[in-house]
Design an enzyme around this catalytic site. Structure first.
Site, PDB file in Angstrom:
ATOM      1  N   ASP A 135      -2.383  -5.903   6.355  1.00  0.00           N
ATOM      2  CA  ASP A 135      -1.446  -5.084   5.928  1.00  0.00           C
ATOM      3  C   ASP A 135      -0.575  -4.653   7.262  1.00  0.00           C
ATOM      4  O   ASP A 135      -0.617  -5.382   8.248  1.00  0.00           O
ATOM      5  CB  ASP A 135      -2.103  -3.773   5.785  1.00  0.00           C
ATOM      6  CG  ASP A 135      -1.142  -2.599   5.494  1.00  0.00           C
ATOM      7  OD1 ASP A 135      -0.426  -2.542   4.662  1.00  0.00           O
ATOM      8  OD2 ASP A 135      -1.366  -1.587   6.587  1.00  0.00           O
TER       9      ASP A 135
ATOM     10  N   ASP B 127       2.296  -1.767   7.957  1.00  0.00           N
ATOM     11  CA  ASP B 127       2.382  -0.491   8.549  1.00  0.00           C
ATOM     12  C   ASP B 127       0.876   0.075   8.917  1.00  0.00           C
ATOM     13  O   ASP B 127       0.028   0.193   7.863  1.00  0.00           O
ATOM     14  CB  ASP B 127       3.278   0.472   7.825  1.00  0.00           C
ATOM     15  CG  ASP B 127       4.672   0.141   7.493  1.00  0.00           C
ATOM     16  OD1 ASP B 127       5.145  -0.225   8.398  1.00  0.00           O
ATOM     17  OD2 ASP B 127       5.380   0.399   6.784  1.00  0.00           O
TER      18      ASP B 127
ATOM     19  N   LYS C  61      -0.930  -3.477  -3.926  1.00  0.00           N
ATOM     20  CA  LYS C  61      -1.994  -3.036  -3.597  1.00  0.00           C
ATOM     21  C   LYS C  61      -2.675  -1.864  -4.364  1.00  0.00           C
ATOM     22  O   LYS C  61      -1.978  -0.914  -4.089  1.00  0.00           O
ATOM     23  CB  LYS C  61      -2.533  -2.920  -1.935  1.00  0.00           C
ATOM     24  CG  LYS C  61      -2.201  -4.386  -1.456  1.00  0.00           C
ATOM     25  CD  LYS C  61      -2.527  -4.188  -0.037  1.00  0.00           C
ATOM     26  CE  LYS C  61      -1.309  -3.394   0.592  1.00  0.00           C
ATOM     27  NZ  LYS C  61      -1.219  -3.657   2.188  1.00  0.00           N
TER      28      LYS C  61
ATOM     29  N   ASP D 208      -5.243  -0.319   6.868  1.00  0.00           N
ATOM     30  CA  ASP D 208      -5.550   1.140   7.192  1.00  0.00           C
ATOM     31  C   ASP D 208      -5.585   2.393   5.969  1.00  0.00           C
ATOM     32  O   ASP D 208      -5.916   3.255   6.047  1.00  0.00           O
ATOM     33  CB  ASP D 208      -4.402   1.798   8.034  1.00  0.00           C
ATOM     34  CG  ASP D 208      -2.994   1.798   7.387  1.00  0.00           C
ATOM     35  OD1 ASP D 208      -2.672   0.908   6.690  1.00  0.00           O
ATOM     36  OD2 ASP D 208      -2.593   2.974   7.391  1.00  0.00           O
TER      37      ASP D 208
END
Length: 287
Positions: free
Chosen positions: A28, A30, A206, A231
């Site tokens: 991922d 960000d 996702k 995250d």
């Protein structure tokens, strides 16, 4: 918490064995490799460590606001050299979904940034105007930092007309290093739902396992040979679960340790950052 690991000494033989199987790391962006416009200080060394160990990696993002070209430029400006094949966004996933399932849909009303609209037009789609006379085949709603009230109202109108309605991703907010809440795609389509009573026909990105399918196919990997690192529990970790990949939650973005403790299903592993993951992968190769 047994799967919360902060250094090599805490890891169980079972977890170490799972980490040793990793041949590809899906990252991922960000909240994982950077926060807003700030690259984490350990990101470059982590990527270099993967290269040294012969482990490939790719960048996956639910943020469709930039084209792949723009993302590559952003990564380059941050000091990361990447190729188009190493990038996959929810905008690209949406384009693939439309092409595979609704090949007749060519005209789209897109609630998205100019950069994202350019990505769709590059793929052969026509972006319709903000007019009741310019009728689209489908409505596409995304994370739109250029959102205007008029276009939100038009998108709501098309949602009420029962045309195909696709959302690019289920994120409620976008991580940022600025003192502001960045309202993301799920918050925008929730607004449309409140106004019209209609939800998207499908929400892509996702945690849909299809976001990993391209990697598995192109690299001829088994799901357990891929680590999905992110995250967010409800997107990154849920996609890992849905795809059968090894889920690595890092605590550098949205999710907290308290969130991780409440996660259902139980998370594979929780780490402070990708720096710890790099150390664990290196450690597993020495065992």
């Amino acid at each position: 918490m047994k799967n919360h690991i902060t250094d090599n000494s805490q890891i169980s033989p079972e977890l170490l064995n799972k980490i040793k199987k990793i041949k590809h790391v899906a990252l991922d962006m960000d909240g994982t490799i950077y926060n807003g416009t700030t690259l984490f200080p350990f990101t470059i060394s982590f990527l270099n460590k993967l290269k040294e160990l012969g482990i490939s990696y790719s960048f996956l993002t639910n943020n469709p606001s930039k084209s792949i070209e723009d993302y590559l430029k952003k990564l380059e400006n941050l000091g990361i050299s990447a190729t188009e094949e190493e990038m996959y966004s929810s905008a690209v996933a949406t384009i693939d979904y439309l092409k595979n399932n609704y090949p007749e849909a060519k005209r789209l009303f897109i609630l998205g940034t100019p950069s994202m609209i350019k990505q769709f037009e590059k793929a052969g789609y026509i972006s319709t105007e903000d007019s009741a006379e310019d009728i689209p085949d489908a409505l596409v709603v995304a994370f739109d930092m250029t959102l205007t009230y008029e276009r939100l109202c038009r998108a709501s109108w098309w949602a009420k007309q029962n045309i195909l309605y696709v959302a690019t991703n289920p994120d409620r907010v976008c991580p940022t290093d600025q003192p502001v809440v960045l309202v993301d795609c799920a918050s925008i389509y929730s607004c449309i739902e409140t106004a019209t009573g209609r939800k998207p026909d499908i929400v892509l990105g996702k945690p849909q396992k299809e976001m990993l399918d391209g990697i598995l196919t192109s690299k001829k990997l088994k799901p357990e040979e891929v680590a999905m690192v992110g995250d967010r529990i409800y997107t990154d970790m849920m996609m890992a679960h849905n795809a059968g990949a090894f889920g690595v939650l890092v605590l550098t973005g949205e999710a907290t340790l308290d969130d991780a403790k409440k996660a259902d299903p139980e998370l594979d592993i929780i780490l402070p950052s990708i720096e710890t993951l790099g150390n664990l992968i290196e450690y597993s190769h020495l065992k």
